[in-house]
Scaffold this active site. Structure first.
Site, short mmCIF file in Angstrom:
data_model
loop_
_atom_site.label_atom_id
_atom_site.label_comp_id
_atom_site.label_asym_id
_atom_site.label_seq_id
_atom_site.Cartn_x
_atom_site.Cartn_y
_atom_site.Cartn_z
N GLY A 1 -30.70 -41.48 5.96
CA GLY A 1 -31.77 -41.27 4.97
C GLY A 1 -32.13 -42.57 4.28
N HIS A 2 -31.09 -43.30 3.85
CA HIS A 2 -31.34 -44.61 3.22
C HIS A 2 -32.00 -45.55 4.22
CE1 HIS A 2 -27.66 -43.35 0.76
NE2 HIS A 2 -28.57 -43.56 -0.17
N GLN B 1 -37.84 -38.50 -1.43
CA GLN B 1 -38.33 -37.22 -1.97
C GLN B 1 -37.16 -36.27 -2.24
OE1 GLN B 1 -42.03 -36.77 -1.83
NE2 GLN B 1 -41.42 -35.29 -3.38
N MET C 1 -29.28 -35.19 4.13
CA MET C 1 -28.29 -36.28 4.13
C MET C 1 -28.06 -36.73 2.70
SD MET C 1 -29.31 -38.51 7.41
CE MET C 1 -29.35 -37.74 9.03
N SER D 1 -24.96 -39.12 0.19
CA SER D 1 -23.67 -39.82 0.11
C SER D 1 -22.57 -38.86 -0.29
CB SER D 1 -23.76 -40.94 -0.93
OG SER D 1 -24.86 -41.77 -0.65
P1 AMP Z 1 -28.83 -42.79 -3.72
O1 AMP Z 1 -28.02 -43.85 -3.06
O2 AMP Z 1 -28.30 -41.41 -3.50
O3 AMP Z 1 -29.13 -43.10 -5.16
O4 AMP Z 1 -30.22 -42.79 -2.98
C1 AMP Z 1 -30.99 -43.96 -2.87
C2 AMP Z 1 -32.37 -43.58 -2.39
O5 AMP Z 1 -32.27 -42.94 -1.12
C3 AMP Z 1 -33.05 -42.60 -3.35
O6 AMP Z 1 -34.42 -42.94 -3.46
C4 AMP Z 1 -32.87 -41.28 -2.63
O7 AMP Z 1 -33.85 -40.33 -2.96
C5 AMP Z 1 -32.96 -41.71 -1.17
N1 AMP Z 1 -32.33 -40.73 -0.30
C6 AMP Z 1 -31.14 -40.10 -0.51
N2 AMP Z 1 -30.91 -39.20 0.45
C7 AMP Z 1 -31.98 -39.24 1.29
C8 AMP Z 1 -32.34 -38.52 2.47
N3 AMP Z 1 -31.56 -37.59 2.99
N4 AMP Z 1 -33.52 -38.83 3.07
C9 AMP Z 1 -34.34 -39.79 2.55
N5 AMP Z 1 -34.05 -40.48 1.43
C10 AMP Z 1 -32.89 -40.22 0.80
#
Ligand code: AMP
Length: 280
Positions: free
Chosen positions: A36-37, A148, A184, A186
């Site tokens: 996703g990231h 999103q 997905m 973390s």
């Molecule tokens: P985080 O590391 O969880 O703070 O996420 C960093 C960025 O990745 C944020 O903009 C999240 O919305 C995005 N993100 C997290 N999970 C996904 C996913 N499954 N698909 C797309 N983007 C994601």
């Protein structure tokens, strides 16, 4: 790929590229990266000369110390994934670098932070607002890419960028999912092998609700059905299940053509808190 830990090093590095007119795309993350990231990195690479990814587990957006302690930290593996994905710069500051003294600024995003995540995680969006605005000022990108998956975060960052006139183009990217529909995240790595298959029920409940809404059910009917759905799965404790306008986050009575309806869910599966949404 450059791995930089201080604000000064990052600014010096990016200044060189900015001076020769290169465009900079920015993807803020908390690490423990997954596909996703990487989809955000790909979106940035497609539109910019240089892509910067920050990896920072922001302590001030965690309202629960146990959640912060449990949050996975995998910098080495993250850097390997980012290098393979063609990311140009990783910014991985320490908490001391980001907050040499405690931040005293307080954001109030009004209604946008009173509901859903904001209601269940007091102070969370203040921490998000502070870290994102600091990172925007540090990186000074031309474009930024958010998922999103964190729908309320998207609404709040959009509002903050408008209120503070950040000269940055904002992109919200689609949620990447596992084969069974689980978004997905973390946090998924903290699920036990027994819990992991149950996690797909969040997405299943969203799809069921979407179908009902499209067939004309009211949001209230959909919410009752979702509650019943989760009551039948004792391992999952539902926090909220809401049908809202994707931009204003105000509750909507049902699906209408003119609004961008979002169905949002948050639930605990064991110790792991999961969120998901669908927008249509
Ligand atoms: P985080 O590391 O969880 O703070 O996420 C960093 C960025 O990745 C944020 O903009 C999240 O919305 C995005 N993100 C997290 N999970 C996904 C996913 N499954 N698909 C797309 N983007 C994601």
């Amino acid at each position: 790929m450059e791995l930089l830990h201080t604000i000064a090093d990052l600014r010096n590095h990016l200044d060189v590229h900015r001076r020769v007119g290169k465009s900079i795309g920015f993807v803020p993350t908390m690490g423990a990266l997954h596909e996703g990231h990487l989809s955000l990195i790909a979106a940035s690479k497609a539109q910019n000369d240089l892509t910067v990814c920050s990896i920072f587990v922001n302590p001030i957006q965690f309202n629960n110390p146990a959640d912060l302690a449990r949050y996975p930290r995998t910098l080495e593996a993250d850097c390997a994934m980012l290098a393979a994905a063609g990311c140009d710069v990783v910014f991985a500051p320490t908490a001391e670098e980001m907050y040499p003294t405690a931040s005293v600024l307080k954001f109030d995003f009004g209604f946008l932070e009173r509901v859903m995540e904001g209601a269940f995680r007091p102070g969370h969006f203040n921490g998000v607002g502070i870290v994102v605005s600091k990172l925007f000022n540090i990186v000074q990108p031309h474009r930024t890419y958010f998922g999103q998956k964190d729908l309320q975060q998207v609404a709040i960052v959009r509002q903050m960028m408008q209120d503070l006139s950040f000269p940055i183009e904002f992109y919200a990217c689609a949620t990447l999912r596992e084969a069974d529909g689980l978004a997905m995240s973390s946090r998924n790595r903290n699920l036990t092998p027994d819990e992991r298959p149950l996690a797909a029920h969040l997405y299943k409940s969203l799809m069921q609700a979407k179908e009902q809404l499209v067939e004309g059910a009211s949001s209230e009917q959909v919410k009752v059905k979702a509650k019943q759905y989760f009551e039948a799965i004792p391992a999952i404790t539902l926090e909220y299940f809401e049908v809202v306008d994707a931009h204003t986050l105000e509750a909507v009575e049902g699906w209408q053509d003119e609004n961008r309806t979002a169905i949002c869910v948050a639930a605990y599966l064991g110790k792991v808190r999961l969120i998901d949404n669908v927008v249509f």
